[in-house]
Scaffold this motif. Sequence first.
Motif, PDB file in Angstrom:
ATOM      1  N   GLU A  86       0.891  -1.484   0.230  1.00  0.00           N
ATOM      2  CA  GLU A  86       0.090  -0.225   0.537  1.00  0.00           C
ATOM      3  C   GLU A  86       0.603   1.078   0.159  1.00  0.00           C
ATOM      4  O   GLU A  86       2.195   1.721   0.321  1.00  0.00           O
ATOM      5  N   ASP A  87      -0.089   2.432   0.238  1.00  0.00           N
ATOM      6  CA  ASP A  87       1.021   3.713  -0.220  1.00  0.00           C
ATOM      7  C   ASP A  87       2.081   3.529  -1.297  1.00  0.00           C
ATOM      8  O   ASP A  87       3.394   4.333  -0.507  1.00  0.00           O
ATOM      9  N   LEU A  88       2.013   2.827  -2.599  1.00  0.00           N
ATOM     10  CA  LEU A  88       3.425   3.426  -2.993  1.00  0.00           C
ATOM     11  C   LEU A  88       4.012   4.463  -3.833  1.00  0.00           C
ATOM     12  O   LEU A  88       3.022   5.377  -4.430  1.00  0.00           O
ATOM     13  N   THR A  89       5.129   4.896  -3.349  1.00  0.00           N
ATOM     14  CA  THR A  89       5.248   6.268  -4.003  1.00  0.00           C
ATOM     15  C   THR A  89       6.503   6.323  -5.100  1.00  0.00           C
ATOM     16  O   THR A  89       7.395   5.208  -5.129  1.00  0.00           O
ATOM     17  N   VAL A  90       6.554   6.963  -5.919  1.00  0.00           N
ATOM     18  CA  VAL A  90       7.375   6.972  -6.808  1.00  0.00           C
ATOM     19  C   VAL A  90       8.148   8.048  -6.857  1.00  0.00           C
ATOM     20  O   VAL A  90       7.357   9.516  -7.304  1.00  0.00           O
ATOM     21  N   THR A  91       9.819   8.207  -6.696  1.00  0.00           N
ATOM     22  CA  THR A  91       9.911   9.532  -6.367  1.00  0.00           C
ATOM     23  C   THR A  91      10.860  10.183  -7.303  1.00  0.00           C
ATOM     24  O   THR A  91      12.174   8.710  -7.279  1.00  0.00           O
TER      25      THR A  91
END
Length: 138
Positions: A86-91
Amino acid sequence: MTQSQRSVRIERVSAGRYVAHNERGATIPLGGDDEFSPVELLLAAIGGCTAVDTDVATTRRTEPDSFTITVQGDKISDRDTGNRMEDLTVTFAVRFPEGAAGDAARAMLPRTVALSHDKLCTVSRTVELGTPVRTVIE
Protein backbone atom coordinates in the motif's frame (compact mmCIF):
# COMPACT_ATOMS: atom_id res chain seq x y z
CA MET A 1 -6.44 -2.03 -28.80
CA THR A 2 -3.36 -4.14 -29.47
CA GLN A 3 -2.27 -7.13 -27.47
CA SER A 4 1.06 -8.94 -27.21
CA GLN A 5 2.01 -11.66 -24.79
CA ARG A 6 4.91 -11.32 -22.34
CA SER A 7 6.30 -14.01 -20.06
CA VAL A 8 9.09 -14.92 -17.71
CA ARG A 9 10.14 -18.34 -16.44
CA ILE A 10 11.20 -18.82 -12.84
CA GLU A 11 13.33 -21.78 -11.85
CA ARG A 12 14.20 -22.97 -8.36
CA VAL A 13 17.93 -22.98 -7.68
CA SER A 14 17.78 -24.10 -4.04
CA ALA A 15 15.62 -23.58 -0.96
CA GLY A 16 14.29 -20.01 -1.16
CA ARG A 17 16.45 -19.08 -4.18
CA TYR A 18 15.22 -18.71 -7.74
CA VAL A 19 16.24 -17.31 -11.11
CA ALA A 20 13.85 -15.46 -13.41
CA HIS A 21 14.53 -15.84 -17.15
CA ASN A 22 13.10 -13.81 -19.99
CA GLU A 23 12.73 -14.92 -23.60
CA ARG A 24 15.82 -12.90 -24.62
CA GLY A 25 18.09 -14.87 -22.28
CA ALA A 26 18.47 -12.34 -19.45
CA THR A 27 18.30 -13.56 -15.88
CA ILE A 28 17.61 -12.06 -12.45
CA PRO A 29 18.28 -14.00 -9.27
CA LEU A 30 15.67 -13.63 -6.55
CA GLY A 31 15.15 -14.81 -3.02
CA GLY A 32 17.90 -15.51 -0.55
CA ASP A 33 19.67 -12.92 1.58
CA ASP A 34 21.68 -11.27 -1.21
CA GLU A 35 19.09 -11.17 -3.98
CA PHE A 36 15.99 -9.14 -4.74
CA SER A 37 12.78 -10.26 -3.07
CA PRO A 38 9.64 -10.54 -5.23
CA VAL A 39 8.27 -7.35 -3.61
CA GLU A 40 11.50 -5.50 -4.41
CA LEU A 41 11.22 -6.69 -8.01
CA LEU A 42 7.69 -5.31 -8.15
CA LEU A 43 8.95 -1.94 -6.87
CA ALA A 44 11.83 -2.05 -9.35
CA ALA A 45 9.42 -2.84 -12.18
CA ILE A 46 7.24 0.15 -11.30
CA GLY A 47 10.24 2.48 -11.09
CA GLY A 48 11.99 0.97 -14.08
CA CYS A 49 8.97 1.31 -16.32
CA THR A 50 8.50 5.00 -15.61
CA ALA A 51 12.29 5.55 -15.68
CA VAL A 52 12.45 4.29 -19.26
CA ASP A 53 9.54 6.47 -20.39
CA THR A 54 10.98 9.55 -18.71
CA ASP A 55 14.59 8.95 -19.74
CA VAL A 56 13.75 8.40 -23.40
CA ALA A 57 11.80 11.66 -23.60
CA THR A 58 14.06 13.94 -21.58
CA THR A 59 17.39 12.77 -23.01
CA ARG A 60 16.25 13.91 -26.42
CA ARG A 61 17.03 17.35 -24.97
CA THR A 62 20.18 16.56 -22.95
CA GLU A 63 21.83 13.90 -20.81
CA PRO A 64 21.01 14.24 -17.11
CA ASP A 65 23.70 15.00 -14.55
CA SER A 66 21.95 12.50 -12.27
CA PHE A 67 18.88 10.33 -12.61
CA THR A 68 17.58 8.37 -9.62
CA ILE A 69 14.13 7.00 -8.95
CA THR A 70 13.15 5.62 -5.56
CA VAL A 71 10.04 3.49 -5.17
CA GLN A 72 8.73 2.69 -1.73
CA GLY A 73 5.60 1.50 -0.04
CA ASP A 74 4.23 -0.26 2.98
CA LYS A 75 3.98 -4.04 3.04
CA ILE A 76 0.76 -4.98 4.81
CA SER A 77 0.13 -8.39 6.34
CA ASP A 78 -3.58 -8.67 6.97
CA ARG A 79 -5.21 -11.86 8.22
CA ASP A 80 -8.53 -11.09 6.48
CA THR A 81 -7.42 -9.67 3.12
CA GLY A 82 -3.93 -11.15 2.76
CA ASN A 83 -0.52 -9.60 2.12
CA ARG A 84 -0.19 -6.62 -0.18
CA MET A 85 1.64 -3.35 -0.76
CA GLU A 86 0.00 0.00 0.00
CA ASP A 87 0.91 3.67 -0.29
CA LEU A 88 3.31 3.20 -3.19
CA THR A 89 5.34 6.30 -4.00
CA VAL A 90 7.66 6.90 -6.95
CA THR A 91 10.12 9.72 -6.27
CA PHE A 92 12.18 11.26 -9.07
CA ALA A 93 15.51 12.94 -8.33
CA VAL A 94 16.64 14.09 -11.76
CA ARG A 95 19.16 16.85 -12.38
CA PHE A 96 19.96 18.36 -15.76
CA PRO A 97 22.88 20.60 -16.68
CA GLU A 98 22.54 24.36 -16.80
CA GLY A 99 21.67 25.94 -20.14
CA ALA A 100 18.91 25.89 -22.72
CA ALA A 101 18.94 22.11 -23.24
CA GLY A 102 18.81 21.47 -19.49
CA ASP A 103 16.00 24.00 -19.14
CA ALA A 104 14.04 22.23 -21.88
CA ALA A 105 14.51 18.84 -20.21
CA ARG A 106 13.51 20.25 -16.80
CA ALA A 107 10.41 21.84 -18.31
CA MET A 108 9.21 18.60 -19.85
CA LEU A 109 9.97 16.40 -16.82
CA PRO A 110 6.62 16.91 -14.99
CA ARG A 111 4.59 16.31 -18.15
CA THR A 112 6.62 13.23 -19.08
CA VAL A 113 6.32 11.73 -15.58
CA ALA A 114 2.55 12.36 -15.62
CA LEU A 115 2.16 10.81 -19.09
CA SER A 116 4.10 7.74 -17.98
CA HIS A 117 1.97 7.40 -14.85
CA ASP A 118 -1.37 8.09 -16.53
CA LYS A 119 -0.94 6.19 -19.80
CA LEU A 120 2.41 4.69 -20.79
CA CYS A 121 3.80 2.61 -17.90
CA THR A 122 2.29 -0.85 -18.24
CA VAL A 123 3.47 -1.92 -14.79
CA SER A 124 2.02 0.89 -12.68
CA ARG A 125 -1.11 1.04 -14.84
CA THR A 126 -1.68 -2.68 -14.22
CA VAL A 127 -1.15 -2.27 -10.47
CA GLU A 128 -3.49 0.71 -10.27
CA LEU A 129 -6.23 -0.69 -12.49
CA GLY A 130 -5.94 -4.19 -11.07
CA THR A 131 -6.16 -7.38 -13.06
CA PRO A 132 -7.04 -10.92 -12.05
CA VAL A 133 -4.13 -13.32 -11.61
CA ARG A 134 -4.99 -16.88 -12.53
CA THR A 135 -2.91 -19.81 -11.29
CA VAL A 136 -2.62 -23.10 -13.16
CA ILE A 137 -1.03 -26.36 -12.01
CA GLU A 138 0.22 -28.50 -14.90
